[in-house]
Scaffold this motif. Structure first.
Motif, PDB file in Angstrom:
ATOM      1  N   GLY A 246      -5.283   8.324  13.460  1.00 45.01           N
ATOM      2  CA  GLY A 246      -4.918   9.369  12.509  1.00 45.01           C
ATOM      3  C   GLY A 246      -4.606   8.861  11.117  1.00 45.01           C
ATOM      4  O   GLY A 246      -3.761   9.421  10.415  1.00 45.01           O
ATOM      5  N   LEU A 247      -5.301   7.808  10.694  1.00 45.05           N
ATOM      6  CA  LEU A 247      -5.078   7.228   9.365  1.00 45.05           C
ATOM      7  C   LEU A 247      -6.180   7.703   8.422  1.00 45.05           C
ATOM      8  O   LEU A 247      -7.362   7.377   8.620  1.00 45.05           O
ATOM      9  CB  LEU A 247      -5.068   5.702   9.449  1.00 45.05           C
ATOM     10  N   LEU A 248      -5.829   8.468   7.418  1.00 42.96           N
ATOM     11  CA  LEU A 248      -6.812   8.988   6.470  1.00 42.96           C
ATOM     12  C   LEU A 248      -7.296   7.884   5.545  1.00 42.96           C
ATOM     13  O   LEU A 248      -6.501   7.161   4.949  1.00 42.96           O
ATOM     14  CB  LEU A 248      -6.203  10.118   5.638  1.00 42.96           C
ATOM     15  N   LEU A 249      -8.618   7.780   5.429  1.00 42.51           N
ATOM     16  CA  LEU A 249      -9.215   6.829   4.489  1.00 42.51           C
ATOM     17  C   LEU A 249      -9.759   7.639   3.323  1.00 42.51           C
ATOM     18  O   LEU A 249     -10.839   8.217   3.399  1.00 42.51           O
ATOM     19  CB  LEU A 249     -10.332   6.031   5.172  1.00 42.51           C
ATOM     20  N   LEU A 250      -8.996   7.681   2.239  1.00 50.05           N
ATOM     21  CA  LEU A 250      -9.372   8.517   1.101  1.00 50.05           C
ATOM     22  C   LEU A 250      -9.944   7.706  -0.052  1.00 50.05           C
ATOM     23  O   LEU A 250     -10.923   8.116  -0.662  1.00 50.05           O
ATOM     24  CB  LEU A 250      -8.156   9.313   0.615  1.00 50.05           C
ATOM     25  N   ASN A 251      -9.329   6.561  -0.340  1.00 43.20           N
ATOM     26  CA  ASN A 251      -9.772   5.782  -1.494  1.00 43.20           C
ATOM     27  C   ASN A 251      -9.914   4.311  -1.120  1.00 43.20           C
ATOM     28  O   ASN A 251      -9.717   3.925   0.045  1.00 43.20           O
ATOM     29  CB  ASN A 251      -8.811   5.974  -2.666  1.00 43.20           C
ATOM     30  N   LEU A 252     -10.254   3.493  -2.094  1.00 46.20           N
ATOM     31  CA  LEU A 252     -10.469   2.073  -1.820  1.00 46.20           C
ATOM     32  C   LEU A 252      -9.188   1.384  -1.371  1.00 46.20           C
ATOM     33  O   LEU A 252      -9.233   0.444  -0.566  1.00 46.20           O
ATOM     34  CB  LEU A 252     -11.040   1.384  -3.066  1.00 46.20           C
ATOM     35  N   ASP A 253      -8.042   1.825  -1.884  1.00 40.19           N
ATOM     36  CA  ASP A 253      -6.773   1.236  -1.449  1.00 40.19           C
ATOM     37  C   ASP A 253      -6.552   1.461   0.043  1.00 40.19           C
ATOM     38  O   ASP A 253      -6.056   0.577   0.750  1.00 40.19           O
ATOM     39  CB  ASP A 253      -5.612   1.833  -2.244  1.00 40.19           C
ATOM     40  N   ASP A 254      -6.908   2.648   0.524  1.00 44.89           N
ATOM     41  CA  ASP A 254      -6.765   2.935   1.949  1.00 44.89           C
ATOM     42  C   ASP A 254      -7.654   2.023   2.788  1.00 44.89           C
ATOM     43  O   ASP A 254      -7.226   1.489   3.811  1.00 44.89           O
ATOM     44  CB  ASP A 254      -7.128   4.395   2.234  1.00 44.89           C
ATOM     45  N   LEU A 255      -8.891   1.857   2.347  1.00 46.69           N
ATOM     46  CA  LEU A 255      -9.813   1.011   3.106  1.00 46.69           C
ATOM     47  C   LEU A 255      -9.344  -0.442   3.095  1.00 46.69           C
ATOM     48  O   LEU A 255      -9.407  -1.137   4.117  1.00 46.69           O
ATOM     49  CB  LEU A 255     -11.220   1.122   2.530  1.00 46.69           C
ATOM     50  N   GLN A 256      -8.856  -0.897   1.955  1.00 47.88           N
ATOM     51  CA  GLN A 256      -8.374  -2.268   1.865  1.00 47.88           C
ATOM     52  C   GLN A 256      -7.171  -2.478   2.784  1.00 47.88           C
ATOM     53  O   GLN A 256      -7.082  -3.490   3.492  1.00 47.88           O
ATOM     54  CB  GLN A 256      -7.990  -2.589   0.420  1.00 47.88           C
ATOM     55  N   ALA A 257      -6.246  -1.531   2.798  1.00 49.72           N
ATOM     56  CA  ALA A 257      -5.082  -1.627   3.677  1.00 49.72           C
ATOM     57  C   ALA A 257      -5.503  -1.598   5.141  1.00 49.72           C
ATOM     58  O   ALA A 257      -4.940  -2.316   5.983  1.00 49.72           O
ATOM     59  CB  ALA A 257      -4.106  -0.486   3.383  1.00 49.72           C
ATOM     60  N   MET A 258      -6.515  -0.792   5.457  1.00 48.02           N
ATOM     61  CA  MET A 258      -6.993  -0.706   6.840  1.00 48.02           C
ATOM     62  C   MET A 258      -7.629  -2.016   7.282  1.00 48.02           C
ATOM     63  O   MET A 258      -7.465  -2.448   8.430  1.00 48.02           O
ATOM     64  CB  MET A 258      -8.011   0.450   6.961  1.00 48.02           C
ATOM     65  N   LEU A 259      -8.351  -2.655   6.402  1.00 43.73           N
ATOM     66  CA  LEU A 259      -8.976  -3.940   6.736  1.00 43.73           C
ATOM     67  C   LEU A 259      -7.911  -5.015   6.970  1.00 43.73           C
ATOM     68  O   LEU A 259      -8.048  -5.845   7.883  1.00 43.73           O
ATOM     69  CB  LEU A 259      -9.923  -4.360   5.615  1.00 43.73           C
TER      70      LEU A 259
ATOM     71  N   ALA B 146      -7.655  16.404 -12.454  1.00 43.30           N
ATOM     72  CA  ALA B 146      -6.501  15.559 -12.114  1.00 43.30           C
ATOM     73  C   ALA B 146      -6.660  15.023 -10.694  1.00 43.30           C
ATOM     74  O   ALA B 146      -6.874  15.780  -9.750  1.00 43.30           O
ATOM     75  CB  ALA B 146      -5.213  16.353 -12.228  1.00 43.30           C
ATOM     76  N   ALA B 147      -6.545  13.713 -10.561  1.00 46.06           N
ATOM     77  CA  ALA B 147      -6.646  13.082  -9.244  1.00 46.06           C
ATOM     78  C   ALA B 147      -5.400  13.382  -8.419  1.00 46.06           C
ATOM     79  O   ALA B 147      -4.295  13.534  -8.955  1.00 46.06           O
ATOM     80  CB  ALA B 147      -6.838  11.578  -9.385  1.00 46.06           C
ATOM     81  N   VAL B 148      -5.582  13.470  -7.109  1.00 44.61           N
ATOM     82  CA  VAL B 148      -4.488  13.718  -6.168  1.00 44.61           C
ATOM     83  C   VAL B 148      -4.399  12.533  -5.215  1.00 44.61           C
ATOM     84  O   VAL B 148      -5.418  12.110  -4.664  1.00 44.61           O
ATOM     85  CB  VAL B 148      -4.716  15.018  -5.369  1.00 44.61           C
ATOM     86  N   ASP B 149      -3.186  12.028  -5.041  1.00 46.39           N
ATOM     87  CA  ASP B 149      -2.998  10.877  -4.144  1.00 46.39           C
ATOM     88  C   ASP B 149      -1.983  11.263  -3.070  1.00 46.39           C
ATOM     89  O   ASP B 149      -0.788  11.044  -3.219  1.00 46.39           O
ATOM     90  CB  ASP B 149      -2.513   9.655  -4.929  1.00 46.39           C
ATOM     91  N   ARG B 150      -2.476  11.857  -1.979  1.00 43.77           N
ATOM     92  CA  ARG B 150      -1.565  12.252  -0.903  1.00 43.77           C
ATOM     93  C   ARG B 150      -1.393  11.116   0.099  1.00 43.77           C
ATOM     94  O   ARG B 150      -2.066  10.091   0.014  1.00 43.77           O
ATOM     95  CB  ARG B 150      -2.075  13.505  -0.198  1.00 43.77           C
ATOM     96  N   GLU B 151      -0.483  11.319   1.044  1.00 40.08           N
ATOM     97  CA  GLU B 151      -0.196  10.261   2.016  1.00 40.08           C
ATOM     98  C   GLU B 151      -1.421   9.977   2.860  1.00 40.08           C
ATOM     99  O   GLU B 151      -2.025  10.881   3.430  1.00 40.08           O
ATOM    100  CB  GLU B 151       0.965  10.680   2.919  1.00 40.08           C
ATOM    101  N   SER B 152      -1.798   8.728   2.933  1.00 41.23           N
ATOM    102  CA  SER B 152      -2.985   8.325   3.673  1.00 41.23           C
ATOM    103  C   SER B 152      -2.746   6.949   4.267  1.00 41.23           C
ATOM    104  O   SER B 152      -1.600   6.515   4.417  1.00 41.23           O
ATOM    105  CB  SER B 152      -4.212   8.340   2.744  1.00 41.23           C
ATOM    106  N   ALA B 153      -3.818   6.267   4.630  1.00 40.76           N
ATOM    107  CA  ALA B 153      -3.689   5.005   5.368  1.00 40.76           C
ATOM    108  C   ALA B 153      -2.830   3.985   4.629  1.00 40.76           C
ATOM    109  O   ALA B 153      -1.995   3.308   5.240  1.00 40.76           O
ATOM    110  CB  ALA B 153      -5.080   4.431   5.636  1.00 40.76           C
ATOM    111  N   GLU B 154      -3.023   3.863   3.322  1.00 39.35           N
ATOM    112  CA  GLU B 154      -2.263   2.859   2.577  1.00 39.35           C
ATOM    113  C   GLU B 154      -0.765   3.109   2.680  1.00 39.35           C
ATOM    114  O   GLU B 154       0.019   2.188   2.969  1.00 39.35           O
ATOM    115  CB  GLU B 154      -2.679   2.858   1.105  1.00 39.35           C
TER     116      GLU B 154
END
Length: 552
Positions: free
Chosen positions: A157-170, A422-430
């Protein structure tokens, strides 16, 4: 008779005239895709602009990637005073467009970087591992590791929204490499490191602008204005062209998203949406077999969603045969046969048209003037029309780019508004993984502190026990020393002159007393101190008693 500019009898888009008749791109066959090809400077952009105008006038929205920045003028009406427009009215009269007039078109501007249009964003999850692997030029092993990261994120249940999320997931997968390897297959830290480096390169190309929220809704591409005209969506791609992989991946993602989000409609009377992909060769250059199969699948199946795809490229052989075979509508501008590759392109183009006894394609294709093209379009029954040499209809809108101020006005007044600005940064994997890492670090710190406290307490207890043992040893030693000293004192006291005199006197007195007592006892026992028997016994008694008193 032309009822609306660019639309022929409501049946299709008017392309131009050739062979003594109008050439019309039939609406019912417009979703069978197409190709616009030709060397630089032969008129591809003008042809493209005129076709887009025709679709818009018929209420069909479209999307076009503006690679050179000169398609933005489609938002403004042309002008007879402009040098580039001077021959247009004459050409319109030449091909019989009696009601041709300058006109604008409803436009929405988009830009992956958010500079020349509304930002275009998608999430890492929506892009998926296949397209991301293509974007980052990963090999099969690295693509497999990336797929595992997506799988784990989805499962947990970890949302991968942006590059930061993918980097944290890796990073998370690297920490759990042994566990994940046992479940999903080899997850090497070397592969994860390679993917991380590829992400850094993607960031350097501006990829962080593309991944995030709010993600683009495909419904915003399918709009009409208050006059019923289809909205033209123009992607500013001049800067994007500096990152060709990002450009190609974006186009493929866009097609895939449309395919997945639109319902099945078969062959509608008019297309739901028409896509025009300029510099199409970038979509296929260095593409893996798997990616080519994906493109072919999307192109083949998206037709049933009512979407037409038109590739614009300089050379028709830039399009793989598996894809080119599905492009039923073709407009071929002039090709140059200067090199062996050019000659091969001429030959290939000549064989793709339905033959016309009156047109020697291989010869004509090198003789075409600017604004002329060889055209073969699908007829209402689905068969391709015989190839004709056609004089292309001139566009009604401005040929050339808008000014910066004109573009800003268009962006500020379109129907999209500030929905995507405007960009939105909600709670996700990072954020989730970061919080878990902080909790784990706090728990580890607490456990470490507790361990250190327990260790300190154990050390103190050990030290206390040692000290108590030492104290006991000291006490016992002190007692022994006291006894020893007492004995020595007693011994010293006993050996003093006075004590020796007293002892000697005592012994002498004891001996005399002993002899007296012995004599008395002997008399009492034997009645006499004489006689042989009595003398022996008496001697024994006197000896015993004398010894007794002597020891006192």
């Amino acid at each position: 008779m032309v009822r609306r500019i660019g639309v022929a009898d409501e049946s299709g888009v008017y392309i131009g005239s050739g062979g003594g008749k109008p050439q019309v791109l039939n609406f019912k066959r417009a979703n069978r895709h197409g190709l616009i090809a030709g060397a630089t400077g032969t008129g591809k952009t003008v042809t493209l602009q005129g076709i887009i105008e025709g679709f818009s006038a018929a209420g069909v929205p479209s999307f076009v990637a503006d690679v050179k920045g000169d398609l933005s003028g489609i938002a403004m009406a042309g002008s007879a005073t402009a040098k580039t427009h001077a021959p247009f009215s004459a050409r319109a009269a030449e091909i019989g467009l009696t009601d041709w007039a300058y006109a604008d078109n409803p436009v929405q501007f988009w830009d992956l970087f958010g500079e020349q249009g509304h930002p275009v964003r998608t999430t890492i999850s929506e892009m998926g591992p296949l397209l991301l692997a293509r974007l980052m030029d990963l090999n099969e092993v690295q693509e497999g590791v990336l797929t595992i990261a997506f799988t784990v994120a989805d499962k947990e249940g970890l949302l991968l929204l942006n590059l930061d999320d993918l980097q944290a997931m890796l990073v998370h997968c690297a920490e759990r490499a042994d566990e994940l390897t046992a479940t999903y297959g080899n997850v090497s830290k070397q592969s994860i490191g390679t993917i991380q480096r590829a992400l850094l390169q993607l960031r350097s190309q501006g990829g962080e602008h593309f991944f995030g929220e709010p993600a683009l809704s495909m419904a915003d591409f399918i709009q009409r204005d208050d006059k019923g005209r289809g909205v033209v969506n123009i992607l500013a791609a001049d800067k994007l062209m500096a990152s060709p992989k990002l450009y190609a991946t974006f186009l493929l993602w866009l097609m895939s998203e449309l395919f997945e989000s639109l319902p099945e409609v078969g062959d509608p009377d008019k297309p739901v949406l028409v896509f025009f992909f300029d510099e199409a060769h970038l979509l296929f250059d260095n593409a893996s077999k798997g990616l080519l199969e994906k493109i072919e699948q999307v192109v083949r199946l998206i037709r049933s969603k009512g979407v037409g795809i038109y590739f614009i490229t300089q050379n028709p052989i830039d399009i793989p045969d598996t894809v080119a075979g599905q492009l039923g509508n073709r407009v071929q501008h002039a090709l140059r046969a200067f090199t062996p590759r050019d000659q091969a392109a001429v030959k290939a183009a000549a064989t793709t048209f339905r033959a016309n006894p009156g047109v020697d394609v291989a010869t004509v294709i090198t003789e075409l003037k600017v604004g002329e093209a060889l055209v073969s379009l699908l007829l209402p029954d689905g068969a391709p029309s015989p190839v004709e040499r056609v004089l292309i209809k001139p566009p009604c809108s401005r040929v050339g780019p808008l000014s910066t101020q004109e573009r800003k006005v268009m962006i500020a007044t379109d129907a999209i508004g500030d929905r995507y600005d405007a960009a939105v940064d909600r709670e996700s994997a990072e954020e989730i993984l970061g919080a878990k890492a902080q909790e784990a670090a706090a728990a580890a710190a607490e456990a470490k502190a507790q361990g250190e406290a327990e260790k300190a307490a154990a050390a103190k207890a050990k030290e206390d026990a040692r000290a108590a043992k030492e104290a006991e040893r000291a006490r016992v030693a002190a007692e022994r020393e006291a006894v020893r000293q007492q004995r020595e004192a007693d011994r010293a006291a006993a050996n003093s002159p006075i004590n020796r005199a007293i002892t000697s006197a005592t012994r002498s007195a004891s001996s005399a007393i002993g002899r007296q007592v012995a004599n008395q006892v002997s008399k009492q026992i034997f009645g006499t101190t004489r006689g042989a028997g009595s003398s022996v016994v008496g001697g024994l008694v006197r000896g015993l008693l004398g010894g007794l008193f002597k020891g006192r």
